[in-house]
Write a protein that holds these residues in place. Structure first.
Motif, PDB file in Angstrom:
ATOM      1  N   CYS A   7      35.374  35.937  77.874  1.00 40.72           N
ATOM      2  CA  CYS A   7      36.256  34.838  77.303  1.00 40.72           C
ATOM      3  C   CYS A   7      35.392  33.632  76.766  1.00 40.72           C
ATOM      4  CB  CYS A   7      37.417  34.372  78.217  1.00 40.72           C
ATOM      5  SG  CYS A   7      38.521  35.584  78.861  1.00 40.72           S
ATOM      6  N   GLU A   8      35.731  33.477  75.376  1.00 37.73           N
ATOM      7  CA  GLU A   8      34.987  32.294  74.888  1.00 37.73           C
ATOM      8  C   GLU A   8      35.978  31.056  75.065  1.00 37.73           C
ATOM      9  OE1 GLU A   8      34.681  33.333  70.834  1.00 37.73           O
ATOM     10  OE2 GLU A   8      33.366  34.981  71.073  1.00 37.73           O
ATOM     11  N   THR A   9      37.363  31.205  75.288  1.00 31.85           N
ATOM     12  CA  THR A   9      38.062  29.897  75.183  1.00 31.85           C
ATOM     13  C   THR A   9      38.461  29.530  76.570  1.00 31.85           C
ATOM     14  OG1 THR A   9      40.034  30.999  74.772  1.00 31.85           O
ATOM     15  CG2 THR A   9      38.810  30.263  72.824  1.00 31.85           C
ATOM     16  N   LEU A  10      38.018  30.417  77.667  1.00 32.10           N
ATOM     17  CA  LEU A  10      38.753  30.289  79.068  1.00 32.10           C
ATOM     18  C   LEU A  10      37.181  30.462  79.789  1.00 32.10           C
ATOM     19  CD1 LEU A  10      41.475  32.925  78.928  1.00 32.10           C
ATOM     20  CD2 LEU A  10      41.897  30.441  78.414  1.00 32.10           C
ATOM     21  N   GLU A  15      38.564  33.233  93.561  1.00 28.47           N
ATOM     22  CA  GLU A  15      38.180  32.319  94.604  1.00 28.47           C
ATOM     23  C   GLU A  15      39.211  32.666  95.685  1.00 28.47           C
ATOM     24  OE1 GLU A  15      39.005  27.732  95.491  1.00 28.47           O
ATOM     25  OE2 GLU A  15      37.598  28.106  93.934  1.00 28.47           O
ATOM     26  N   GLY A  16      38.655  33.563  96.519  1.00 28.86           N
ATOM     27  CA  GLY A  16      39.630  33.946  97.442  1.00 28.86           C
ATOM     28  C   GLY A  16      40.742  35.022  96.867  1.00 28.86           C
ATOM     29  N   ILE A  17      41.841  34.465  97.345  1.00 28.91           N
ATOM     30  CA  ILE A  17      43.021  35.309  96.792  1.00 28.91           C
ATOM     31  C   ILE A  17      43.393  35.027  95.497  1.00 28.91           C
ATOM     32  CG2 ILE A  17      43.891  35.741  99.113  1.00 28.91           C
ATOM     33  CD1 ILE A  17      46.176  33.375  98.519  1.00 28.91           C
ATOM     34  N   ALA A  18      42.727  34.065  94.977  1.00 28.71           N
ATOM     35  CA  ALA A  18      43.129  33.360  93.603  1.00 28.71           C
ATOM     36  C   ALA A  18      42.275  33.777  92.354  1.00 28.71           C
ATOM     37  CB  ALA A  18      43.308  31.961  93.813  1.00 28.71           C
ATOM     38  N   LEU A  19      42.757  33.793  91.281  1.00 24.70           N
ATOM     39  CA  LEU A  19      41.561  33.603  90.117  1.00 24.70           C
ATOM     40  C   LEU A  19      41.964  32.017  89.329  1.00 24.70           C
ATOM     41  CD1 LEU A  19      40.012  34.942  87.855  1.00 24.70           C
ATOM     42  CD2 LEU A  19      42.005  35.464  86.685  1.00 24.70           C
ATOM     43  N   MET A  20      41.070  31.476  89.413  1.00 24.78           N
ATOM     44  CA  MET A  20      41.160  30.206  88.832  1.00 24.78           C
ATOM     45  C   MET A  20      40.649  30.471  87.297  1.00 24.78           C
ATOM     46  SD  MET A  20      41.425  28.354  91.562  1.00 24.78           S
ATOM     47  CE  MET A  20      41.358  28.169  93.178  1.00 24.78           C
ATOM     48  N   ILE A  21      41.566  29.852  86.358  1.00 20.88           N
ATOM     49  CA  ILE A  21      41.594  29.965  84.991  1.00 20.88           C
ATOM     50  C   ILE A  21      41.482  28.311  84.408  1.00 20.88           C
ATOM     51  CG2 ILE A  21      42.452  30.815  82.848  1.00 20.88           C
ATOM     52  CD1 ILE A  21      44.140  33.228  84.444  1.00 20.88           C
ATOM     53  N   LEU A  40      44.133  34.536  76.972  1.00 25.64           N
ATOM     54  CA  LEU A  40      44.776  34.501  78.126  1.00 25.64           C
ATOM     55  C   LEU A  40      45.668  35.815  78.517  1.00 25.64           C
ATOM     56  CD1 LEU A  40      45.139  32.240  80.302  1.00 25.64           C
ATOM     57  CD2 LEU A  40      46.820  31.291  78.732  1.00 25.64           C
ATOM     58  N   SER A  41      46.170  36.069  77.367  1.00 24.42           N
ATOM     59  CA  SER A  41      47.144  37.388  77.532  1.00 24.42           C
ATOM     60  C   SER A  41      46.460  38.649  78.167  1.00 24.42           C
ATOM     61  CB  SER A  41      47.605  37.810  76.122  1.00 24.42           C
ATOM     62  OG  SER A  41      48.500  39.045  76.260  1.00 24.42           O
ATOM     63  N   ALA A  42      44.994  38.708  77.813  1.00 27.10           N
ATOM     64  CA  ALA A  42      44.244  39.704  78.147  1.00 27.10           C
ATOM     65  C   ALA A  42      43.856  39.643  79.439  1.00 27.10           C
ATOM     66  CB  ALA A  42      42.828  39.968  77.264  1.00 27.10           C
ATOM     67  N   VAL A  43      43.630  38.572  79.888  1.00 28.28           N
ATOM     68  CA  VAL A  43      43.381  38.112  81.437  1.00 28.28           C
ATOM     69  C   VAL A  43      44.765  38.508  82.237  1.00 28.28           C
ATOM     70  CG1 VAL A  43      43.021  36.288  83.052  1.00 28.28           C
ATOM     71  CG2 VAL A  43      41.597  36.500  80.934  1.00 28.28           C
ATOM     72  N   PHE A  44      45.799  38.022  81.723  1.00 28.49           N
ATOM     73  CA  PHE A  44      47.171  38.280  82.791  1.00 28.49           C
ATOM     74  C   PHE A  44      47.419  39.854  82.642  1.00 28.49           C
ATOM     75  CE2 PHE A  44      47.705  33.868  82.536  1.00 28.49           C
ATOM     76  CZ  PHE A  44      48.595  33.763  83.794  1.00 28.49           C
ATOM     77  N   ASP A  45      46.989  40.640  81.546  1.00 20.41           N
ATOM     78  CA  ASP A  45      47.125  42.197  81.444  1.00 20.41           C
ATOM     79  C   ASP A  45      46.055  42.913  82.655  1.00 20.41           C
ATOM     80  OD1 ASP A  45      49.045  42.704  79.510  1.00 20.41           O
ATOM     81  OD2 ASP A  45      47.769  42.508  77.923  1.00 20.41           O
ATOM     82  N   ARG A  59      44.396  25.470  84.763  1.00 17.66           N
ATOM     83  CA  ARG A  59      44.183  24.043  84.727  1.00 17.66           C
ATOM     84  C   ARG A  59      43.475  23.798  83.029  1.00 17.66           C
ATOM     85  NH1 ARG A  59      40.379  21.267  88.791  1.00 17.66           N
ATOM     86  NH2 ARG A  59      40.853  19.319  87.314  1.00 17.66           N
ATOM     87  N   GLY A  60      43.141  22.646  82.774  1.00 15.45           N
ATOM     88  CA  GLY A  60      42.437  22.294  81.464  1.00 15.45           C
ATOM     89  C   GLY A  60      41.179  21.775  81.768  1.00 15.45           C
ATOM     90  N   ALA A  61      39.989  21.961  80.911  1.00 13.14           N
ATOM     91  CA  ALA A  61      38.965  21.281  80.934  1.00 13.14           C
ATOM     92  C   ALA A  61      38.803  19.894  80.506  1.00 13.14           C
ATOM     93  CB  ALA A  61      37.817  22.129  80.488  1.00 13.14           C
TER      94      ALA A  61
END
Length: 272
Positions: A7-10, A15-21, A40-45, A59-61
């Motif tokens: 990803c270029e924009t994400l 992190e453990g059981i989670a994916l931090m985006i 973002l759609s590709a990640v959720f896919d 979250r946002g940067a």
């Protein structure tokens, strides 16, 4: 974990059981470009069927969650050719609607940390979180009508989240509200003050998620989303079938054994 797209924009961080985006266009206050929507759609896919990812933290940067749609994309759509009968404005807008529905229906528990600008599309994303955590710096709004456009794709999700009466007030007046009012309206579940406080709440939330069986959690989320969308008899019939499957399935068997043996079930073995 499933293979994640580049990803270029994400930025993506397991992190453990989670994916931090992290939405990572801080110079634009993480405005939602079409490219970001597609990534973002590709990640959720990629993670949809991955039961090792039990939660997503979004979250946002740069101190802002998301300032809404990218004006540059709208300018590009205005100059795009429509010779094939397509409408670039419609396609751009509808792409975000597809994404927000995808986030809404993902089997994972979605946690959103809302800071700074939470406007337009960012407001819509906040409305499809399972847990919304807002910093005191957060400012929420549906400014579309003040710009001469409409909150086309987010409006249904805002109504579902806070009800028609409050959605009318915010959308028709183009209002902006602070985190305290967002909390009062039920848009936000928790208010925090600063990064350390936010991290503590997220850590505790992930610990609680780990105590819950992943398939049972995903099935429960699907059940909740069907309420009001199909006849009650049909819904309850399917819920009973899903319950029987859960009881007979590996999670039901493990949960029962763990309870009888006074121990944590296997999915919570690393939790408290």
């Amino acid at each position: 974990m499933a293979t994640l797209p580049n990803c270029e924009t994400l930025t993506l961080q397991p992190e453990g059981i989670a994916l931090m985006i992290t939405l990572n266009r801080p110079d634009q206050r993480n405005a939602m470009s079409l490219h970001m929507v597609q990534e973002l759609s590709a990640v959720f896919d990629a993670i949809r069927d991955d039961d090792t990812v039990r939660a997503v933290v979004l979250r946002g940067a740069g101190g802002h969650f998301c300032a809404g749609g990218d004006i540059k994309d709208m300018a590009s759509a205005r100059s795009a050719s429509t010779k094939d009968g397509s409408d670039p404005f419609r396609d751009l807008n509808r792409a975000f609607g597809t994404l927000i529905q995808q986030v809404n229906e993902t089997p994972q528990v979605t946690i959103m940390l809302l800071e700074g600008a939470v406007m337009g599309g960012g407001f819509g994303l906040a409305c499809v979180s399972d847990l919304a955590i807002a910093d005191k710096s957060a400012r929420f709004g549906m400014p579309e009508t003040t710009l001469g456009v409409i909150p086309a794709q987010i409006a249904p999700f805002v109504v579902e989240r806070i009800g028609l009466t409050q959605a009318r007030r915010l959308a028709l007046l183009g209002l902006r509200i602070n985190g305290e009012e967002a909390h009062q309206l039920g848009l936000v579940h928790e208010l925090v003050d600063g990064e350390n406080n936010a991290r503590a709440v997220i850590t505790e939330t992930l610990r609680q998620i780990q105590k819950c069986a992943p398939v049972a959690t995903a099935t429960t989320k699907s059940l909740l989303h069907r309420v009001g969308r199909e006849p009650m008899d049909q819904l309850l019939d399917q819920a009973a079938t899903d319950f029987a499957s859960a009881v007979r399935g590996p999670e039901g068997a493990e949960g029962t054994r763990a309870f009888m043996e006074k121990r944590d079930p296997s999915w919570a073995a690393d939790g408290d």
